[in-house]
Design a protein around this motif. Structure first.
Motif, PDB file in Angstrom:
ATOM      1  N   GLN A  11      58.298 -22.829  55.936  1.00 26.25           N
ATOM      2  CA  GLN A  11      59.197 -21.706  55.634  1.00 26.25           C
ATOM      3  C   GLN A  11      58.742 -20.933  54.397  1.00 26.25           C
ATOM      4  OE1 GLN A  11      61.925 -20.507  57.178  1.00 26.25           O
ATOM      5  NE2 GLN A  11      62.545 -19.085  55.559  1.00 26.25           N
ATOM      6  N   PHE A  12      58.277 -21.664  53.372  1.00 30.61           N
ATOM      7  CA  PHE A  12      57.887 -21.019  52.120  1.00 30.61           C
ATOM      8  C   PHE A  12      56.367 -20.907  51.967  1.00 30.61           C
ATOM      9  CE2 PHE A  12      62.177 -22.579  51.335  1.00 30.61           C
ATOM     10  CZ  PHE A  12      62.774 -21.442  50.807  1.00 30.61           C
ATOM     11  N   ASP A  13      55.645 -21.140  53.081  1.00 29.52           N
ATOM     12  CA  ASP A  13      54.193 -21.009  53.099  1.00 29.52           C
ATOM     13  C   ASP A  13      53.550 -21.825  51.973  1.00 29.52           C
ATOM     14  OD1 ASP A  13      51.745 -20.132  54.065  1.00 29.52           O
ATOM     15  OD2 ASP A  13      51.713 -18.371  52.762  1.00 29.52           O
ATOM     16  N   LEU A  14      53.984 -23.066  51.865  1.00 27.93           N
ATOM     17  CA  LEU A  14      53.431 -23.965  50.858  1.00 27.93           C
ATOM     18  C   LEU A  14      52.264 -24.730  51.485  1.00 27.93           C
ATOM     19  CD1 LEU A  14      56.807 -25.349  49.448  1.00 27.93           C
ATOM     20  CD2 LEU A  14      55.497 -23.356  48.672  1.00 27.93           C
ATOM     21  N   GLN A  15      51.099 -24.583  50.911  1.00 29.01           N
ATOM     22  CA  GLN A  15      49.891 -25.196  51.460  1.00 29.01           C
ATOM     23  C   GLN A  15      49.218 -26.055  50.395  1.00 29.01           C
ATOM     24  OE1 GLN A  15      47.375 -22.337  53.504  1.00 29.01           O
ATOM     25  NE2 GLN A  15      49.138 -21.077  54.026  1.00 29.01           N
ATOM     26  N   PRO A  16      49.656 -27.302  50.283  1.00 32.68           N
ATOM     27  CA  PRO A  16      49.078 -28.185  49.255  1.00 32.68           C
ATOM     28  C   PRO A  16      47.594 -28.439  49.477  1.00 32.68           C
ATOM     29  CG  PRO A  16      51.129 -29.081  50.138  1.00 32.68           C
ATOM     30  CD  PRO A  16      50.734 -27.947  51.033  1.00 32.68           C
ATOM     31  N   VAL A  17      46.928 -28.812  48.410  1.00 33.49           N
ATOM     32  CA  VAL A  17      45.560 -29.315  48.503  1.00 33.49           C
ATOM     33  C   VAL A  17      45.687 -30.810  48.801  1.00 33.49           C
ATOM     34  CG1 VAL A  17      43.361 -29.629  47.325  1.00 33.49           C
ATOM     35  CG2 VAL A  17      44.771 -27.616  46.815  1.00 33.49           C
ATOM     36  N   PHE A  18      45.389 -31.210  50.033  1.00 34.63           N
ATOM     37  CA  PHE A  18      45.573 -32.595  50.452  1.00 34.63           C
ATOM     38  C   PHE A  18      44.349 -33.451  50.093  1.00 34.63           C
ATOM     39  CE2 PHE A  18      48.444 -30.460  53.632  1.00 34.63           C
ATOM     40  CZ  PHE A  18      49.620 -30.995  53.129  1.00 34.63           C
ATOM     41  N   HIS A  19      44.552 -34.757  50.150  1.00 38.26           N
ATOM     42  CA  HIS A  19      43.500 -35.725  49.806  1.00 38.26           C
ATOM     43  C   HIS A  19      42.948 -35.422  48.413  1.00 38.26           C
ATOM     44  CE1 HIS A  19      43.743 -37.117  53.909  1.00 38.26           C
ATOM     45  NE2 HIS A  19      43.491 -35.902  54.363  1.00 38.26           N
ATOM     46  N   CYS A  20      43.846 -35.110  47.517  1.00 39.11           N
ATOM     47  CA  CYS A  20      43.478 -34.717  46.154  1.00 39.11           C
ATOM     48  C   CYS A  20      44.269 -35.593  45.180  1.00 39.11           C
ATOM     49  CB  CYS A  20      43.778 -33.242  45.943  1.00 39.11           C
ATOM     50  SG  CYS A  20      43.270 -32.610  44.327  1.00 39.11           S
ATOM     51  N   ALA A  21      43.726 -36.756  44.862  1.00 36.09           N
ATOM     52  CA  ALA A  21      44.396 -37.683  43.957  1.00 36.09           C
ATOM     53  C   ALA A  21      44.166 -37.253  42.509  1.00 36.09           C
ATOM     54  CB  ALA A  21      43.879 -39.095  44.175  1.00 36.09           C
ATOM     55  N   VAL A  22      45.226 -37.171  41.742  1.00 36.43           N
ATOM     56  CA  VAL A  22      45.133 -36.776  40.338  1.00 36.43           C
ATOM     57  C   VAL A  22      44.874 -38.015  39.486  1.00 36.43           C
ATOM     58  CG1 VAL A  22      46.376 -35.778  38.388  1.00 36.43           C
ATOM     59  CG2 VAL A  22      46.628 -34.784  40.681  1.00 36.43           C
ATOM     60  N   HIS A  23      43.822 -37.953  38.667  1.00 35.32           N
ATOM     61  CA  HIS A  23      43.481 -39.070  37.783  1.00 35.32           C
ATOM     62  C   HIS A  23      44.159 -38.927  36.429  1.00 35.32           C
ATOM     63  CE1 HIS A  23      40.771 -40.487  40.736  1.00 35.32           C
ATOM     64  NE2 HIS A  23      39.803 -39.598  40.533  1.00 35.32           N
ATOM     65  N   THR A  24      43.946 -37.798  35.779  1.00 34.40           N
ATOM     66  CA  THR A  24      44.538 -37.574  34.457  1.00 34.40           C
ATOM     67  C   THR A  24      44.913 -36.112  34.282  1.00 34.40           C
ATOM     68  OG1 THR A  24      42.340 -37.236  33.472  1.00 34.40           O
ATOM     69  CG2 THR A  24      43.279 -39.456  33.329  1.00 34.40           C
ATOM     70  N   VAL A  25      45.883 -35.906  33.404  1.00 32.11           N
ATOM     71  CA  VAL A  25      46.317 -34.565  33.011  1.00 32.11           C
ATOM     72  C   VAL A  25      46.218 -34.511  31.489  1.00 32.11           C
ATOM     73  CG1 VAL A  25      48.189 -32.881  33.038  1.00 32.11           C
ATOM     74  CG2 VAL A  25      47.886 -34.446  34.984  1.00 32.11           C
ATOM     75  N   ARG A  26      45.384 -33.594  30.981  1.00 29.32           N
ATOM     76  CA  ARG A  26      45.145 -33.525  29.543  1.00 29.32           C
ATOM     77  C   ARG A  26      45.322 -32.094  29.034  1.00 29.32           C
ATOM     78  NH1 ARG A  26      42.209 -38.218  28.125  1.00 29.32           N
ATOM     79  NH2 ARG A  26      41.295 -39.304  29.927  1.00 29.32           N
ATOM     80  N   ARG A  27      45.721 -31.993  27.781  1.00 26.66           N
ATOM     81  CA  ARG A  27      45.814 -30.694  27.136  1.00 26.66           C
ATOM     82  C   ARG A  27      44.416 -30.115  26.936  1.00 26.66           C
ATOM     83  NH1 ARG A  27      49.447 -27.045  26.694  1.00 26.66           N
ATOM     84  NH2 ARG A  27      51.025 -28.502  25.919  1.00 26.66           N
ATOM     85  N   ASP A  28      44.267 -28.834  27.260  1.00 27.30           N
ATOM     86  CA  ASP A  28      42.997 -28.129  27.083  1.00 27.30           C
ATOM     87  C   ASP A  28      43.315 -26.785  26.443  1.00 27.30           C
ATOM     88  OD1 ASP A  28      40.442 -27.200  27.144  1.00 27.30           O
ATOM     89  OD2 ASP A  28      40.276 -27.064  29.332  1.00 27.30           O
ATOM     90  N   GLY A  29      43.416 -26.781  25.122  1.00 22.84           N
ATOM     91  CA  GLY A  29      43.836 -25.576  24.426  1.00 22.84           C
ATOM     92  C   GLY A  29      45.285 -25.260  24.729  1.00 22.84           C
ATOM     93  N   TYR A  30      45.552 -24.053  25.237  1.00 27.08           N
ATOM     94  CA  TYR A  30      46.918 -23.660  25.590  1.00 27.08           C
ATOM     95  C   TYR A  30      47.261 -24.021  27.040  1.00 27.08           C
ATOM     96  CZ  TYR A  30      46.936 -21.028  21.239  1.00 27.08           C
ATOM     97  OH  TYR A  30      46.889 -20.680  19.907  1.00 27.08           O
TER      98      TYR A  30
END
Length: 374
Positions: free
Chosen positions: A88-107
């Motif tokens: 309905q909202f045309d949401l198209q995730p990137v599949f088979h994409c496991a997130v390892h880490t999320v880090r600050r990179d400047g702003y």
């Protein structure tokens, strides 16, 4: 390195709701999902599962659940709904994409995944907690020769036919899995370690969630005091069943301990008629069963650990400060955190329904992000 206005980690109800709300505000959103489809956790739940919250309070922003569905939709219907919501909202995730880490990179935030790096000024963690099953340890467990699984691995009674089964835990998964087994004629016992809280799914013909929403403005102690007589009348006496009601009321249990009371869908009736037996906590395992703390050893062919989930999100955000409690759970969800541009959605239990709360949080997050983009 691909960039967007916002990156959402997870394509379950929380991730889809956040993405839809942000899209409606004109934001460029990227959804990262480690599985190959939306609603991956709902696809793995046990077959008989139905929503414990009613259909009218369980739809996500912008799309109600079909009125033709039953008051409490099935697991399969929830999966269908989430697929339709993404379309309905045309949401198209990137599949088979496991997130390892999320880090600050400047702003901005740099998200490191199995499919490369992505960057955005805003990151929403919407992973849920079902990927973090809690498996307690008892003495003798390694010597146990029977089937030993977590409730997240349970699908239906077929594998337990003809077996003597112990279900450990009296939350919603434990209560409903025990009921599922009993209705299939399996010899099933529940291990209940301590005092519990039990709620009827409906009170006076009205979904219990409706009562909770109407009383949301009241302090937890007051709401619990008001509701206690009606709840006692609805569930009946339980002490002779081997159960003890906790002194702390259900609303306080959710808000203070993040524990969800059992929403009874038939488990108590099967305990009363003897189809489900109740024992106390486990002291240790033996080769062919368990020894209970206050009763003799009993043999069991299979043990299902309905012992919940304990997410620890600190490895995902190793450099984030002031956003987690001592167990690695977010201090707040659906609101601004101490890290600019970092949000969590749907990661704290709600007394007024998890899907309903996800919708509220998603709208609020989208509003906060849109305001920062101006």
């Amino acid at each position: 390195m691909e960039s967007a206005d916002a990156i959402i980690v997870g394509a379950g109800p929380a991730g889809l709701a956040c993405a839809a709300c942000m899209r409606q505000r004109g934001l460029d959103v990227l959804i990262l999902e480690k599985a190959g489809a939306v609603a991956s956790v709902w696809r793995r739940h046990y077959d008989r599962l139905h929503l414990h919250t009613d259909r009218g309070h369980s739809g996500l922003p912008g799309m109600a659940m079909p009125r033709s569905w039953p008051r409490y939709p099935s697991r399969a219907q929830v999966v269908d709904y989430l697929e339709s919501y993404a379309a309905q909202f045309d949401l198209q995730p990137v599949f088979h994409c496991a997130v390892h880490t999320v880090r600050r990179d400047g702003y901005a935030w740099r998200v490191e995944t199995t499919r490369g790096e992505f960057t955005a000024p805003v990151v929403v963690i919407a992973t849920g907690w079902a990927d973090f099953p809690h498996r307690p340890r008892w003495p003798g467990m390694d010597a146990y020769q029977g089937l030993l699984v977590h409730s997240s691995d349970y699908r239906n009674p077929a594998a337990c036919a003809g077996k003597r089964v112990l279900v450990v835990g009296f939350g919603n998964s434990g209560g409903e899995i025990a009921l599922d087994l009993a209705q299939a004629g399996v010899d099933v016992t529940l291990a209940v370690r301590g005092p519990v809280q039990i709620l009827p799914r409906e009170l006076l013909g009205i979904p219990i969630l409706t009562w909770a929403i109407a009383q949301a403005h009241l302090p937890a102690r007051v709401a619990d005091f008001i509701n206690a007589p009606a709840i006692r009348l609805a569930i009946g006496p339980v002490r002779r069943l081997g159960l003890t009601i906790a002194r702390k009321g259900p609303r306080r249990m959710i808000e203070e301990d993040r524990r969800i009371p059992l929403l009874d869908v038939g488990t108590l009736a099967r305990i009363r008629d003897g189809a489900i037996k109740v024992r106390g906590g486990i002291e240790r395992f033996t080769r062919d069963g368990v020894v209970f703390a206050q009763s003799p050893a009993e043999p069991f062919d299979a043990v299902i650990l309905a012992t919940g989930f304990r997410p620890d999100l600190r490895p995902l955000l190793p450099e984030a400060h002031g956003v987690f409690d001592d167990h690695g759970m977010p201090l707040v969800t659906g609101r601004t955190t101490s890290e600019p541009g970092l949000f969590f959605c749907g990661l704290i239990a709600s007394p007024t329904g998890q899907l309903r709360e996800i919708g509220i949080e998603a709208r609020r997050i989208a509003g906060l992000v849109a305001a920062c983009q101006r």
